[in-house]
Design a protein around this motif. Sequence first.
Motif, short mmCIF file in Angstrom:
data_model
loop_
_atom_site.label_atom_id
_atom_site.label_comp_id
_atom_site.label_asym_id
_atom_site.label_seq_id
_atom_site.Cartn_x
_atom_site.Cartn_y
_atom_site.Cartn_z
N PRO A 1 0.81 -1.23 0.00
CA PRO A 1 0.00 0.00 0.00
C PRO A 1 0.84 1.27 0.00
O PRO A 1 0.48 2.26 -0.65
CB PRO A 1 -0.83 -0.12 1.29
CG PRO A 1 -0.87 -1.57 1.58
CD PRO A 1 0.44 -2.12 1.12
N LEU A 2 1.96 1.26 0.71
CA LEU A 2 2.80 2.45 0.76
C LEU A 2 3.45 2.71 -0.60
O LEU A 2 3.55 3.87 -1.04
CB LEU A 2 3.88 2.31 1.83
CG LEU A 2 4.75 3.56 2.04
CD1 LEU A 2 3.92 4.77 2.42
CD2 LEU A 2 5.82 3.31 3.10
N ARG A 3 3.87 1.67 -1.28
CA ARG A 3 4.43 1.86 -2.63
C ARG A 3 3.38 2.43 -3.57
O ARG A 3 3.69 3.26 -4.43
CB ARG A 3 4.98 0.52 -3.17
CG ARG A 3 6.27 0.06 -2.51
CD ARG A 3 6.95 -1.03 -3.32
NE ARG A 3 6.10 -2.20 -3.49
CZ ARG A 3 6.17 -3.29 -2.76
NH1 ARG A 3 7.04 -3.37 -1.74
NH2 ARG A 3 5.38 -4.32 -2.99
N ILE A 4 2.13 1.99 -3.42
CA ILE A 4 1.05 2.55 -4.24
C ILE A 4 0.90 4.04 -3.97
O ILE A 4 0.74 4.85 -4.90
CB ILE A 4 -0.28 1.81 -3.96
CG1 ILE A 4 -0.19 0.37 -4.47
CG2 ILE A 4 -1.45 2.53 -4.61
CD1 ILE A 4 -1.38 -0.48 -4.11
N ALA A 5 0.97 4.44 -2.69
CA ALA A 5 0.88 5.86 -2.34
C ALA A 5 2.03 6.64 -2.97
O ALA A 5 1.83 7.75 -3.47
CB ALA A 5 0.88 6.02 -0.83
N PHE A 6 3.23 6.07 -2.97
CA PHE A 6 4.38 6.72 -3.61
C PHE A 6 4.13 6.89 -5.11
O PHE A 6 4.43 7.94 -5.68
CB PHE A 6 5.65 5.87 -3.39
CG PHE A 6 6.45 6.26 -2.17
CD1 PHE A 6 7.63 6.97 -2.30
CD2 PHE A 6 6.01 5.93 -0.90
CE1 PHE A 6 8.38 7.32 -1.18
CE2 PHE A 6 6.75 6.27 0.23
CZ PHE A 6 7.94 6.98 0.09
#
Length: 604
Positions: free
Chosen positions: A61-66
């Motif tokens: 999920p954090l990579r998606i936000a990035f």
Amino acid sequence: MSKNIIFKSDESDPQALIQEFFEAYPHYVPSSERIRKAWDFLLSHSKDKVRSCGKPYYLHPLRIAFILAQSEFDEDCIIAGLLHSAYSLNITTQQLKNEFGPGVSNIIEGTSKIMNISITSKTLQQADAIRKMLFAMIDDVRVIFVEIAERLDRIRNIKNLEAPKQREIAAEALDIWAPLADRLGMSAEKNEFEDLSLKYTNPDAFQQIKAVISQKKEERAAYLASAVSKIQSEADKLGIKISITSRAKHFYSIYQKMRKRNKEPGELFDLLALRIICQKNEECYALVGIVHSLWKPLDGRFKDYIAMPKSNGYQSLHTTVMCEDRPLEIQIRTQKMHDIAEHGVASHWLYKKGTNHDLVNSASLAIFNRLQELRDKQVSDENFFQTLKNELLGNEIFVFTPNGEVKQLPEGSTAIDFAYMVHSAIGEKIVGAKADGKIIPITQPLKNTQIIEILTNPQAHPTENQIKFARTSKARQKIHAWLSANDPNFEDKNAVAKLEAENADHAAQSHLIQNEKRRGHKKGEGEKIFRKNVTKVKVAGLSNFMVTFAQCCHPTYPDPIAGYVSFSKGVMIHRADCLNYLKAENIDRRTIPVEWDDSGENES
């Protein structure tokens, strides 16, 4: 949105990771409280969960936000990226609304409907599911941006999966996500989807191309530097400020050239490209003049997408010249055109600086207008869906009317499609066509930039044969509708064959259930013999409908019954518990109220 994500912080330290996000994208600092809240909310619900690769659940999920932050999407979109898999963590829609508002909740609800769709299945139910996925874009385009980011991160991180799963994900990216990114004008994402797909679907070709590109790196650098220097010098004389970047074409593009020309990558020469960025439209045309004065242009390779933009909003001038005895492709565009070319619809956020206001007006893109038209139409069969998918996600051509009006059609379209694109009445009366003044068969695929003239006859009408050669859903639907209404001999053979095949497939199961029910009656406890010989059925309260009694379950009075609208046999009457009926496609939309009409029937 295409830069790969590699964290600098310790992956086991979630607070350090979210701090890295704000350091990388400081324009989200003003909304950091909401984003941090979403991050902590995710952590509290995922706790010590790990992925199959053994890494923490929260990294994806954090990579998606990035990825989303690279295009400076608004904070609701970033939060939705962090919480895109909320439902799998037993987080409810109401919780999302209460904690983060309806904007976030709606995006997550939209992405959840399409997140686990497998494109590899070719059934009609899957076709309808993908149709719903495409339509999800209409209500809020951010739904599809979150999903593209999710799919992009997924294919970037599949090296630890089994080879069959890798190929499945890669094939799906090539079939749906790369074309969809292209339709949204997101060329960087399209190229990455294609290159990574090639890496897993044809690793030998990928490594072969990579080796050739790597071997010629120094030679390429000297060749391109010389070309750049000459263009820069001539542009300086005219006072045009430009920036020039050079590159090798992306791997999948080279692979397509290899297949088309049946050559090895080392035998291809047009693997290099220059991109010239200027400030004004008129400067683009001046620069084409400079380039063509320096090197001889190749015939038929100049394309003006500024005067005639692609359907995804792409604008640029393309030309290919012979530079030092090898082809060199050159693209010329303004900075704003470049932003749109790289990021498509997402580029609108680059000018909004991550605010929550003024969502992108997606109506400017042809794919959204076409989806809006098709929203309420039902997918009738797999062939129709394939037509729809090709129309929305396939390549396109531009052709002209004799008056100079531009018509955009999917690649492979015929004069039949063109006629219906101009007007339904012209499509119904078509008897012939001319391309650039020469007679062509109406079934012949049209070519880019042709001037098409339709020949009509007032006595002509659509024929069943025309359906086979129509490529657009509009033409196919119009022809089908006319034939259904005016030709008593017309029968939708595909639909009938499909229905009969399904009947045969499920009939055995239905009979088995009925036999088991009969065996379940105790001796002497059979049904009461006093019955009515009822053979008529009311449909929606009316008795003048065409009905057909299903042969798979043989409904008889007073069995509970259900009505299913068929393609060519009116309303099919099934027993309400018939497996064939219960498994029928689009049952929710094609079921119609029915009841036995026992008025005036004799008792027996």
